[in-house]
Enzyme design. Structure first.
Site, mmCIF file in Angstrom:
data_model
loop_
_atom_site.group_PDB
_atom_site.id
_atom_site.type_symbol
_atom_site.label_atom_id
_atom_site.label_comp_id
_atom_site.label_asym_id
_atom_site.label_seq_id
_atom_site.Cartn_x
_atom_site.Cartn_y
_atom_site.Cartn_z
ATOM 1 N N ALA A 61 -39.948 31.139 -16.869
ATOM 2 C CA ALA A 61 -39.929 29.816 -17.508
ATOM 3 C C ALA A 61 -39.641 28.764 -16.442
ATOM 4 O O ALA A 61 -39.032 29.066 -15.411
ATOM 5 C CB ALA A 61 -38.853 29.786 -18.581
ATOM 6 N N GLY A 100 -39.342 35.071 -17.705
ATOM 7 C CA GLY A 100 -40.450 34.871 -18.639
ATOM 8 C C GLY A 100 -41.765 35.411 -18.110
ATOM 9 O O GLY A 100 -42.664 35.746 -18.893
ATOM 10 N N GLU A 103 -41.737 38.881 -19.109
ATOM 11 C CA GLU A 103 -41.872 38.919 -20.575
ATOM 12 C C GLU A 103 -43.328 38.697 -20.991
ATOM 13 O O GLU A 103 -43.820 39.331 -21.923
ATOM 14 C CB GLU A 103 -40.952 37.867 -21.208
ATOM 15 N N GLU A 123 -32.883 36.484 -15.930
ATOM 16 C CA GLU A 123 -32.269 35.343 -16.634
ATOM 17 C C GLU A 123 -30.751 35.318 -16.527
ATOM 18 O O GLU A 123 -30.133 34.257 -16.440
ATOM 19 C CB GLU A 123 -32.672 35.360 -18.118
HETATM 20 C C1 LIG Z 1 -30.154 24.041 -28.207
HETATM 21 C C2 LIG Z 1 -30.821 25.286 -28.620
HETATM 22 C C3 LIG Z 1 -31.710 25.816 -27.563
HETATM 23 C C4 LIG Z 1 -32.384 27.046 -28.013
HETATM 24 C C5 LIG Z 1 -32.987 27.852 -26.930
HETATM 25 C C6 LIG Z 1 -34.169 27.210 -26.263
HETATM 26 C C7 LIG Z 1 -35.046 28.247 -25.691
HETATM 27 C C8 LIG Z 1 -35.949 27.668 -24.639
HETATM 28 C C9 LIG Z 1 -37.041 28.605 -24.278
HETATM 29 C C10 LIG Z 1 -36.558 29.649 -23.383
HETATM 30 C C11 LIG Z 1 -37.493 30.817 -23.303
HETATM 31 C C12 LIG Z 1 -36.883 31.784 -22.356
HETATM 32 C C13 LIG Z 1 -37.845 32.300 -21.336
HETATM 33 C C14 LIG Z 1 -37.222 33.157 -20.270
HETATM 34 O O1 LIG Z 1 -36.586 34.261 -20.830
HETATM 35 C C15 LIG Z 1 -36.286 32.375 -19.417
HETATM 36 C C16 LIG Z 1 -36.686 32.383 -17.979
HETATM 37 O O2 LIG Z 1 -37.735 32.818 -17.596
HETATM 38 S S1 LIG Z 1 -35.566 31.706 -16.892
HETATM 39 C C17 LIG Z 1 -36.390 31.832 -15.331
HETATM 40 C C18 LIG Z 1 -36.343 33.197 -14.776
HETATM 41 N N1 LIG Z 1 -36.895 33.226 -13.464
HETATM 42 C C19 LIG Z 1 -36.199 33.470 -12.362
HETATM 43 O O3 LIG Z 1 -35.039 33.741 -12.393
HETATM 44 C C20 LIG Z 1 -36.951 33.404 -11.059
HETATM 45 C C21 LIG Z 1 -36.397 32.326 -10.203
HETATM 46 N N2 LIG Z 1 -37.133 32.193 -8.978
HETATM 47 C C22 LIG Z 1 -37.010 33.053 -7.957
HETATM 48 O O4 LIG Z 1 -36.319 34.027 -7.992
HETATM 49 C C23 LIG Z 1 -37.770 32.705 -6.716
HETATM 50 O O5 LIG Z 1 -38.020 31.351 -6.707
HETATM 51 C C24 LIG Z 1 -39.095 33.478 -6.558
HETATM 52 C C25 LIG Z 1 -39.954 33.346 -7.784
HETATM 53 C C26 LIG Z 1 -38.816 34.950 -6.261
HETATM 54 C C27 LIG Z 1 -39.865 32.896 -5.341
HETATM 55 O O6 LIG Z 1 -39.027 32.958 -4.208
HETATM 56 P P1 LIG Z 1 -39.405 32.192 -2.853
HETATM 57 O O7 LIG Z 1 -40.798 32.474 -2.516
HETATM 58 O O8 LIG Z 1 -38.337 32.515 -1.883
HETATM 59 O O9 LIG Z 1 -39.388 30.647 -3.219
HETATM 60 P P2 LIG Z 1 -38.149 29.744 -3.657
HETATM 61 O O10 LIG Z 1 -37.116 30.517 -4.347
HETATM 62 O O11 LIG Z 1 -37.750 28.909 -2.490
HETATM 63 O O12 LIG Z 1 -38.857 28.808 -4.757
HETATM 64 C C28 LIG Z 1 -39.892 27.925 -4.379
HETATM 65 C C29 LIG Z 1 -39.777 26.697 -5.234
HETATM 66 O O13 LIG Z 1 -40.045 27.050 -6.585
HETATM 67 C C30 LIG Z 1 -38.962 26.641 -7.422
HETATM 68 N N3 LIG Z 1 -38.828 27.610 -8.506
HETATM 69 C C31 LIG Z 1 -38.720 28.928 -8.399
HETATM 70 N N4 LIG Z 1 -38.645 29.512 -9.606
HETATM 71 C C32 LIG Z 1 -38.719 28.514 -10.497
HETATM 72 C C33 LIG Z 1 -38.692 28.459 -11.915
HETATM 73 N N5 LIG Z 1 -38.620 29.569 -12.656
HETATM 74 N N6 LIG Z 1 -38.772 27.259 -12.496
HETATM 75 C C34 LIG Z 1 -38.882 26.133 -11.768
HETATM 76 N N7 LIG Z 1 -38.905 26.106 -10.422
HETATM 77 C C35 LIG Z 1 -38.829 27.289 -9.798
HETATM 78 C C36 LIG Z 1 -37.767 26.628 -6.500
HETATM 79 O O14 LIG Z 1 -36.763 25.812 -7.020
HETATM 80 C C37 LIG Z 1 -38.392 26.108 -5.227
HETATM 81 O O15 LIG Z 1 -38.549 24.729 -5.327
HETATM 82 P P3 LIG Z 1 -37.505 23.741 -4.644
HETATM 83 O O16 LIG Z 1 -36.209 23.882 -5.390
HETATM 84 O O17 LIG Z 1 -37.371 24.196 -3.235
HETATM 85 O O18 LIG Z 1 -38.126 22.406 -4.836
#
Ligand SMILES: CCCCCCCCCCCCC[C@H](O)CC(=O)SCCNC(=O)CCNC(=O)[C@H](O)C(C)(C)COP(=O)(O)OP(=O)(O)OC[C@H]1O[C@@H](n2cnc3c(N)ncnc32)[C@H](O)[C@@H]1OP(=O)(O)O
Length: 578
Positions: A61, A100, A103, A123
């Protein structure tokens, strides 16, 4: 944000296009929904492949959307629509499939992964739980114990482990999309009844209550106050005990409690902050994107006390050749044994071979003549460090970077002891140096951008979060620690014991209480610094007035311990007895 194309005549190829990590932003979700509709309505399309552009499947996400008014199609129905499709959908997983992203792949009917891909429901590391069906589908696919392990830790699994666990159906060394297209052609027209994970019964051990009670107890202990791992266990329990649709409701309920929590906000802040520090700059205008680091193949560590040992291990574990120098015979013999032990324990934990042959030991500083970078980690004494830097400046080959692990001393002054001050920077590690992720890269006014870029890059290679900081007493980390330590000492003066203070901190979530941490780092370093600051004066150790020094409240308790030779773990006694 998702492109549709028909390939090999009958395969609908959907490519996520949301750089840099193909996160599932509102536009990306809309793109997927539209592309899936198009694939399902096109009679020429018999099967579908979903992949990500630029070698990464999907980073999950879009975390940047959290805390904003989320618009666009929600993830859960989008994934349900894919799973419900009557044409087989294959996920082609390259790079990462996290959160996500995984997922989404679990909603597909088949998964083909590149051998170098990493998968994970990450997450929990952001203070959340997998809330797009991950807590309900993964246990149905791989069983409760394995799913609990992945979901409560957020750990990344390799493609090989994912295949073994049953998360993916095929692993390839070739072009993943081509292989997935072949796979999609081979399964076109086949029944999908047995491929929709949400319809699987959850394979459950006989005594579910006992299993979850045991897991919950373990997770509570290791979570140290974090609420997300506990919610993860509760969500998986719902998968094990409730029908899928009710399990999904429970997943959403639990996510709602985490989503707006302070812990989730703080962990997500850390996620972005750890990336922001990579974009460093110096007052001179030098920056991360215009400064070119040099590759480091061989490094040296001077001084094999507590810090030097950890640094040597961290360098060797990164694959560098390391020359470890200690001139004092007793410390030299002890350090060799300790360093090997540390590497063996680390290797055992990771199931790898210890990189023992990466380190050569010497009692002679001349052994560093041909290294690319030196990290000095001798005792925190300016006169001693001055001498070491003068020696290094004459011994080392042209261009060797000279780094100091000093925790408080003036890096610029050390640079002035050398012929090439532009090659000098601080590389300040935190104990234990092979474990702790923080590294301060300290630049002085004369440090070259290349020296800073090289130290920052080396830190990253070592798995550290490297932060470029200016040269001032205590830099940033120790300036932050100082008031924390002071307050802990005042608590002792007011009647608390070290054990009580540490207990409260550990219950709050710290890995180690402040007194245990100080014993681990060594109490003599701070003592030496306080002496240098003129705070530890003889005759000031008792009486109420002695509690005010340099105009501020002062506790001499740490000094009194050091006067007795109680320097912490390394002397068998500090705040505690070992
Ligand atoms: C009030 C009631 C509310 C009710 C609930 C509401 C629900 C809302 C809906 C939710 C649905 C849930 C869905 C899901 O279960 C939740 C998720 O998916 S959370 C996200 C999970 N993902 C991660 O943990 C991965 C995170 N990222 C990484 O581990 C790494 O970035 C990578 C993918 C392995 C890549 O690594 P690298 O190549 O080393 O690159 P960087 O780490 O430097 O990242 C580059 C650049 O991308 C940005 N970035 C990375 N991941 C994300 C992301 N998921 N979203 C946005 N941006 C991301 C990162 O910040 C870097 O950018 P910069 O910060 O340098 O500008």
């Amino acid at each position: 944000m998702a492109q549709f194309a028909r390939v090999s005549r009958s395969v609908g190829l959907i490519t996520l296009q949301n750089p840099p990590v193909n996160a599932l932003s509102a536009l990306a979700r809309q793109g997927i929904v539209d592309a899936v509709k198009r694939a399902l309505s096109d009679p020429k399309v018999k099967s579908v492949v979903i992949c990500g552009q630029n070698g990464i499947f999907c980073g999950g996400a879009d975390i940047k959307e959290f805390g904003t008014n989320i618009t666009g199609p929600p993830l859960v129905p989008m994934i349900h629509a894919i799973e419900a499709s009557n044409k087989p959908v294959v996920a082609a997983i390259e790079g990462s499939a996290f959160g996500g992203g995984l997922e989404l792949a679990l909603g597909c009917h088949y998964r083909v992964a590149h051998s170098k891909a990493k998968l994970g429901l990450t997450e929990v590391t952001l203070g959340l739980l997998p809330a797009a069906g991950g807590t309900q589908r993964l246990p149905r696919l791989i069983g409760v114990p394995a799913a609990l392990n992945l979901i409560t830790t957020g750990r990344h699994v390799t493609a090989a482990e994912a295949l073994q666990l049953g998360i993916v159906d095929q692993v390839t060394d070739h072009n993943t999309v081509d292989e997935a297209v072949k796979f999609a052609l081979s399964v076109a027209g086949k029944s999908l009844d047995a491929r929709r994970i949400s319809t699987y019964p959850c394979p459950c051990p006989s005594d579910v209550d006992a299993l979850f009670e045991e897991v919950m107890q373990k997770v509570r202990q290791s979570a140290r106050g974090a609420i997300a791992p506990i919610a993860c266990v509760q969500a998986v329990r719902a998968a094990a005990t409730l029908p899928y649709s009710q399990g999904m409701e429970r997943e959403q309920e639990l996510m709602a409690t985490l989503f707006t929590s302070g812990q989730a906000r703080a962990l997500q802040y850390c996620f972005f902050a750890q990336r922001a520090v990579g974009r460093w700059s110096m007052p001179s205008g030098a920056r991360w994107d215009t400064s070119k680091p040099r590759s480091i193949h061989k490094a040296a560590v001077i001084g094999l006390g507590t810090m030097g040992r950890g640094i040597a291990v961290a360098l060797a574990q990164t694959g560098l050749s390391v020359v470890a120098v200690e001139t004092q015979e007793k410390q030299f013999m002890e350090a060799k044994k300790m360093v090997s032990g540390m590497m063996e324990r680390g290797a055992k934990r990771h199931g790898t071979a210890p990189p023992l042959d990466k380190i050569t030991y010497s009692q002679n500083i001349q052994a560093v003549a041909d290294v690319d970078l030196v990290i000095e980690a001798v005792f925190e004494d300016m006169a001693l460090k001055e001498k070491v830097f003068q020696q290094l400046s004459t011994i080392c080959k042209q261009g060797t970077f000279l780094c100091t692990n000093t925790s408080a001393l003036d890096v610029d002054h050390l640079a002035s002891q050398t012929r090439n001050p532009e090659l000098v920077v601080g590389m300040h590690f935190f104990a234990p140096a092979h474990v702790m992720k923080l590294l301060e890269v300290v630049y002085g006014p004369r440090s070259s951008p290349q020296a800073v870029a090289t130290a920052m890059q080396l830190g990253k290679k070592m798995g550290k979060v490297s932060v470029a900081v200016g040269n001032c007493r205590g830099f940033v980390g120790n300036r932050m620690l100082k008031p924390y330590l002071e307050q802990a000492l005042f608590l002792l003066e007011e009647g608390a014991t070290p054990e009580l203070v540490d207990g409260a901190l550990e219950e709050f979530g710290f890995a180690l209480g402040v007194f245990k941490m100080s014993d681990l780092s060594g109490l003599d370093v701070g003592w030496k610094v306080r002496k240098g600051d003129g705070l530890v004066e003889p005759g000031l150790a008792s009486g109420p007035s002695a509690r005010i020094r340099q105009g501020r409240r002062y506790s001499p308790l740490g000094d009194l311990l050091c006067e007795q030779g109680r320097f912490g773990q390394k002397t068998g006694q500090g705040w505690y007895r070992y």
